[in-house]
Each structure stands twice: as structure tokens, then as C-alpha cells.
Scaffold this motif. Structure first.
Motif, short mmCIF file in Angstrom:
data_model
loop_
_atom_site.label_atom_id
_atom_site.label_comp_id
_atom_site.label_asym_id
_atom_site.label_seq_id
_atom_site.Cartn_x
_atom_site.Cartn_y
_atom_site.Cartn_z
N MET A 43 0.84 -1.20 0.00
CA MET A 43 0.00 0.00 0.00
C MET A 43 0.88 1.26 0.00
O MET A 43 1.82 1.34 0.76
CB MET A 43 -0.86 -0.02 1.27
N THR A 44 0.56 2.16 -0.88
CA THR A 44 1.37 3.38 -0.98
C THR A 44 0.66 4.58 -0.41
O THR A 44 -0.48 4.87 -0.77
CB THR A 44 1.71 3.66 -2.47
N ARG A 45 1.35 5.26 0.47
CA ARG A 45 0.90 6.57 0.95
C ARG A 45 1.79 7.61 0.31
O ARG A 45 3.01 7.42 0.24
CB ARG A 45 1.10 6.69 2.45
N LEU A 46 1.21 8.70 -0.10
CA LEU A 46 1.99 9.73 -0.80
C LEU A 46 1.83 11.06 -0.08
O LEU A 46 0.70 11.48 0.20
CB LEU A 46 1.45 9.84 -2.23
N SER A 47 2.94 11.71 0.24
CA SER A 47 2.89 13.03 0.89
C SER A 47 3.89 13.94 0.22
O SER A 47 4.90 13.48 -0.29
CB SER A 47 3.27 12.93 2.36
N ALA A 93 -2.63 4.81 -2.68
CA ALA A 93 -3.95 4.43 -2.17
C ALA A 93 -4.41 5.41 -1.10
O ALA A 93 -5.60 5.62 -0.91
CB ALA A 93 -3.88 3.02 -1.58
N GLU A 94 -3.45 6.02 -0.41
CA GLU A 94 -3.80 6.95 0.67
C GLU A 94 -2.98 8.23 0.54
O GLU A 94 -1.78 8.18 0.30
CB GLU A 94 -3.52 6.31 2.03
N VAL A 95 -3.67 9.34 0.74
CA VAL A 95 -2.99 10.63 0.69
C VAL A 95 -3.34 11.40 1.97
O VAL A 95 -4.48 11.87 2.12
CB VAL A 95 -3.44 11.44 -0.56
N PRO A 96 -2.39 11.49 2.91
CA PRO A 96 -2.68 12.25 4.12
C PRO A 96 -2.68 13.74 3.80
O PRO A 96 -1.69 14.28 3.32
CB PRO A 96 -1.50 11.91 5.06
N GLN A 118 -6.49 20.65 1.47
CA GLN A 118 -6.20 19.87 0.26
C GLN A 118 -7.19 18.71 0.05
O GLN A 118 -7.12 18.03 -0.97
CB GLN A 118 -4.78 19.30 0.33
N ALA A 119 -8.10 18.51 1.00
CA ALA A 119 -8.99 17.35 0.91
C ALA A 119 -9.85 17.41 -0.36
O ALA A 119 -10.08 16.39 -1.02
CB ALA A 119 -9.89 17.30 2.15
N GLN A 120 -10.27 18.61 -0.74
CA GLN A 120 -11.11 18.75 -1.93
C GLN A 120 -10.33 18.33 -3.20
O GLN A 120 -10.92 17.77 -4.12
CB GLN A 120 -11.55 20.22 -2.04
N HIS A 121 -9.03 18.61 -3.21
CA HIS A 121 -8.24 18.23 -4.38
C HIS A 121 -8.07 16.71 -4.47
O HIS A 121 -8.05 16.15 -5.57
CB HIS A 121 -6.86 18.91 -4.32
N VAL A 122 -7.97 16.05 -3.32
CA VAL A 122 -7.87 14.58 -3.35
C VAL A 122 -9.22 14.01 -3.80
O VAL A 122 -9.28 13.02 -4.55
CB VAL A 122 -7.45 14.01 -1.98
N GLU A 123 -10.29 14.65 -3.36
CA GLU A 123 -11.64 14.24 -3.79
C GLU A 123 -11.73 14.32 -5.32
O GLU A 123 -12.28 13.43 -5.98
CB GLU A 123 -12.67 15.16 -3.12
N LEU A 124 -11.19 15.39 -5.89
CA LEU A 124 -11.20 15.54 -7.35
C LEU A 124 -10.36 14.43 -8.00
O LEU A 124 -10.75 13.87 -9.03
CB LEU A 124 -10.66 16.93 -7.76
N ALA A 125 -9.21 14.13 -7.40
CA ALA A 125 -8.37 13.04 -7.94
C ALA A 125 -9.15 11.72 -7.95
O ALA A 125 -9.05 10.93 -8.90
CB ALA A 125 -7.08 12.90 -7.12
N ARG A 126 -9.94 11.48 -6.90
CA ARG A 126 -10.79 10.27 -6.85
C ARG A 126 -11.79 10.27 -8.00
O ARG A 126 -11.97 9.27 -8.70
CB ARG A 126 -11.63 10.26 -5.56
N THR A 127 -12.43 11.43 -8.18
CA THR A 127 -13.44 11.54 -9.25
C THR A 127 -12.79 11.28 -10.62
O THR A 127 -13.34 10.55 -11.44
CB THR A 127 -14.04 12.97 -9.23
N ILE A 181 -7.26 1.51 -14.85
CA ILE A 181 -5.80 1.65 -14.75
C ILE A 181 -5.37 2.31 -13.45
O ILE A 181 -4.30 2.03 -12.92
CB ILE A 181 -5.23 2.38 -16.01
N PHE A 182 -6.23 3.18 -12.91
CA PHE A 182 -5.81 3.94 -11.74
C PHE A 182 -6.38 3.37 -10.44
O PHE A 182 -7.55 2.97 -10.38
CB PHE A 182 -6.23 5.41 -11.86
N VAL A 183 -5.55 3.41 -9.39
CA VAL A 183 -6.02 3.14 -8.03
C VAL A 183 -6.83 4.37 -7.61
O VAL A 183 -6.39 5.51 -7.82
CB VAL A 183 -4.81 2.97 -7.08
N VAL A 184 -8.00 4.16 -7.04
CA VAL A 184 -8.80 5.30 -6.56
C VAL A 184 -8.31 5.66 -5.14
O VAL A 184 -8.42 4.85 -4.23
CB VAL A 184 -10.31 4.96 -6.54
N PRO A 185 -7.72 6.85 -4.99
CA PRO A 185 -7.07 7.17 -3.71
C PRO A 185 -8.06 7.64 -2.64
O PRO A 185 -9.12 8.16 -2.97
CB PRO A 185 -6.15 8.33 -4.09
N ASP A 186 -7.67 7.43 -1.40
CA ASP A 186 -8.45 7.96 -0.27
C ASP A 186 -7.68 9.08 0.39
O ASP A 186 -6.47 8.96 0.59
CB ASP A 186 -8.62 6.87 0.81
N ALA A 187 -8.39 10.15 0.74
CA ALA A 187 -7.77 11.18 1.58
C ALA A 187 -7.82 10.66 3.01
O ALA A 187 -8.86 10.19 3.45
CB ALA A 187 -8.53 12.49 1.46
#
Ligand code: ATP
Ligand code: MG
Length: 321
Positions: A1-5, A136-139, A144-153, A165-171
Motif C-alpha cells: 500500500m502506498t501513501r503519498l505526501s 492508495a492513501e494521501v494524508p 487539500q482534501a477537496q483536491h484529493v476528492e477531485l483526484a478520486r473523481t 488503470i488507476f487506483v482510486v485514492p483515499d484522503a
């Protein structure tokens, strides 16, 4: 599992960045996690190229010096070609309405002339940062939560229209910890882009300067050392800094202290000793051009390899190659 910061080189790394983020990365990062210096994000508002280049190097050196494994760190612009390509695909997946609805864009562009187009589109770059690495997770904090929400969308939409192709990330909420406040104005948080540096302790500040800044920290006209964050913000901030450095609780950190002078001395020494090894190692890295370059190239290469398959597949699926 990858977390990205990420950390943006919008100024020199400050104590809050270290206690609240970088130290957590070093202590609690998992083997698949990734950390990067988001220098491309710092170009969305007027910037000075040589200052940006030097701040990005400095941040990389500090992150490594703090003990984050070098193989999990990279500088964003080293992947500019890969990210640029994916950003384009994601801009072509995002509607203008979605981008212009972003609260941060509205706030930062409101009433301003000459707003860079990238301020509107950078959430697509941020989505590319996340999706290219299969995070998979973006702390992230609230801003920035709204931007991660957009990345999910965008991930879901791309997957639905062109192929999975893409993993749907969670904030996810970042590890809890005190928000360190500005020493001169404890009503706001310490931040690296603050104009007046008197209230901001930078990780590379020499010990004398750290001592001076902490001695001048705003307190109040009481005299007992007590932790009352709501009414006595300045003193509470000093206790939180002390506790953050010592690994204690702010409620107890000042128990034996009888004066603000004593508290400030203790805080100054704790901060100086906490930052010393990081400052010394970072300075060593910054002066050893070859070592830092090797670390940087290694991190970039690994990040590039990690995103290559996904990027190629996304381009192919979208009909670009
Ligand atoms: P800027 O002024 O550009 O917003 P910043 O100092 O607020 O800079 P960010 O790049 O916004 O830093 O955040 C980098 C990381 O540091 C984030 O994980 C954020 O939560 C953490 N951080 C920033 N400031 C503080 C602080 N004062 N206390 C604790 N953590 C902080
Ligand atoms: Mg910030």
C-alpha cells in the motif's frame, strides 16, 4: 500500500513542517510510501526560479537528513515529462466547472489580476502526482482534501471511460499532532511562506538565532507556566513545542518551571538539540553536490519506474499512442 505526501518549496522548512510532517514520515512511513518535494506546485503563483531551485534542494536535503529513506523521496520536477503527459490526460478528463469550483482556486484568485492558469489547473497535476504512483492513501489537511476528492473523481471517470488503470485514492487524516503556532503571532500557525520570519523557526537556523526567536516569543502578562491553549495561546504554543521535541505531553511539559524565562530557555535548548543533527546532516548534504545529486537521481529513477507502466497504459487507453 502506498501513501503519498509532499512538501512545497514555498519557503524554508520550518519547525512545524518537521514536527508535524517530516518527522512522522521518518518515524511511521511504510516501505511502499513516497514523499516528494512539490516544486512544480510552487510555480502556480509568482516565483523566482533560482530561489525555487535552491529551496527544492534544501527541502530534499532536510527530508533525507531527517531520516526518511532516500529511496522513497523524489523531486517532482525530475518527473516533469511524465507528470506533464498525465496532467494533460487528466485535464481532458476534468471539466472546467469542476476545476473552477475548487475553494482554494476561488480564494487565491479572488479579486486578483494576472492569476496564472496553472492555479486553476494544478489540481489536475496533483491528481497526476497521486494517480501516476498508484497511491492508495494521501494524508492531507482540510485545505487539500477537496483536491484529493477531485483526484478520486478523475480516477473513477478515467477508469470507467477508458479502462481500469488507476487506483482510486483515499484522503486520510494526517497523524494527529499539535499545529505549531507563529512565535510572534500565536493566533496563526507557523508557516514557511510567512513574510515576517521573526516568529518562524527554520530547521536550518543557527542555534543563536533559534534562541533569539524563542526568547522574543509573545506570551501574556500572567506569570505561571500553565497549559491553557484557549486563553494563553503563546505559552501553550511554547509548551507544545517543548512537548513535541521531548516526546512528552504539553500539559506536563512545564510542570517544574517557575517563570516564562525558564520556559523559554528550556524550549530553546530542546528545539536546538532536536534540530541539530538534521541541520548538520542537511548542511553536509547541501555542500556535497555529488552525494545529493546521486540521492536525487536515484529517487527520481525509482519514481519514474513506478509510474512508467501506468502512464504508458493511460496514454494508450486514451488514444494518445
Ligand atoms: P505554506 O506557507 O506554503 O502553506 P507551510 O509551512 O504551511 O507552508 P505546507 O507545505 O502547507 O507548509 O505543509 C507541509 C506539511 O507540514 C503538511 O503536512 C502540514 O500539515 C505540515 N505543517 C505545516 N505547518 C505546520 C505547523 N505549523 N505545525 C504542524 N505541522 C505543520
Ligand atoms: Mg500551508
Amino acid at each position: 500500500m502506498t501513501r503519498l505526501s509532499a512538501i512545497t518549496p514555498s519557503g524554508h522548512v520550518q519547525l512545524g513542517n518537521y514536527l508535524g510532517a517530516i518527522r512522522q514520515w521518518a518515524l511511521h512511513g511504510g516501505p511502499g510510501d513516497l514523499y516528494f518535494v512539490s516544486d512544480l506546485h510552487a510555480m502556480t503563483t509568482p516565483h523566482n526560479p533560482s530561489r525555487l531551485r535552491s529551496l527544492a534542494r534544501e527541502q530534499l536535503a532536510i527530508v533525507i537528513a531527517a531520516g526518511v529513506p532516500p529511496e522513497s523521496v523524489f523531486v517532482q520536477s525530475d518527473l516533469v515529462r511524465e507528470l506533464g503527459a498525465l496532467t494533460w490526460l487528466l485535464e481532458c478528463t476534468c471539466s472546467y466547472d469542476e476545476a473552477s469550483r475548487m475553494t482554494q482556486f476561488k480564494e487565491k484568485s479572488d479579486g486578483r489580476a494576472g492569476v496564472r492558469l496553472s492555479l486553476l489547473t494544478y489540481p489536475a497535476l496533483m491528481a497526476a502526482d497521486i494517480l501516476s504512483q498508484g497511491a492508495a492513501e494521501v494524508p492531507v489537511g482540510a485545505d487539500q482534501a477537496q483536491h484529493v476528492e477531485l483526484a478520486r473523481t478523475l480516477a473513477r471517470r478515467f477508469n470507467g471511460v477508458y479502462g481500469e488503470i488507476f487506483v482510486v485514492p483515499d484522503a486520510v487524516l494526517p497523524p494527529s499532532g499539535a499545529r505549531i503556532r507563529d512565535l510572534c503571532d500565536p493566533t496563526r500557525k507557523m508557516a514557511k511562506s510567512t513574510q515576517n520570519s521573526a516568529g518562524v523557526v527554520f530547521v536550518l537556523d543557527p542555534p543563536d538565532l533559534v534562541r533569539r526567536k524563542i526568547k522574543r516569543a509573545v506570551t501574556d502578562n500572567m506569570s505561571t507556566v500553565e497549559y491553557r491553549p484557549a486563553e494563553r495561546t503563546g505559552v501553550a504554543n511554547l509548551l507544545e513545542i517543548l512537548a513535541g521535541c521531548e516526546g512528552s505531553e504539553p500539559e506536563h511539559a512545564g510542570e517544574s518551571m517557575r517563570s516564562y524565562a525558564e520556559l523559554k530557555d528550556a524550549v530553546a535548548e530542546a528545539v536546538i538539540e532536536t534540530l541539530r543533527p538534521i541541520r548538520e546532516r542537511a548542511e553536509q548534504l547541501l555542500s556535497d553536490v555529488d552525494e545529493l545529486r546521486l540521492v536525487r537521481e536515484g529517487g527520481a529513477e525509482r519514481a519514474r519506474q513506478r509510474c512508467a507502466y501506468r502512464l504508458d497504459a493511460a496514454l494508450r487507453l486514451a488514444g494518445a499512442s
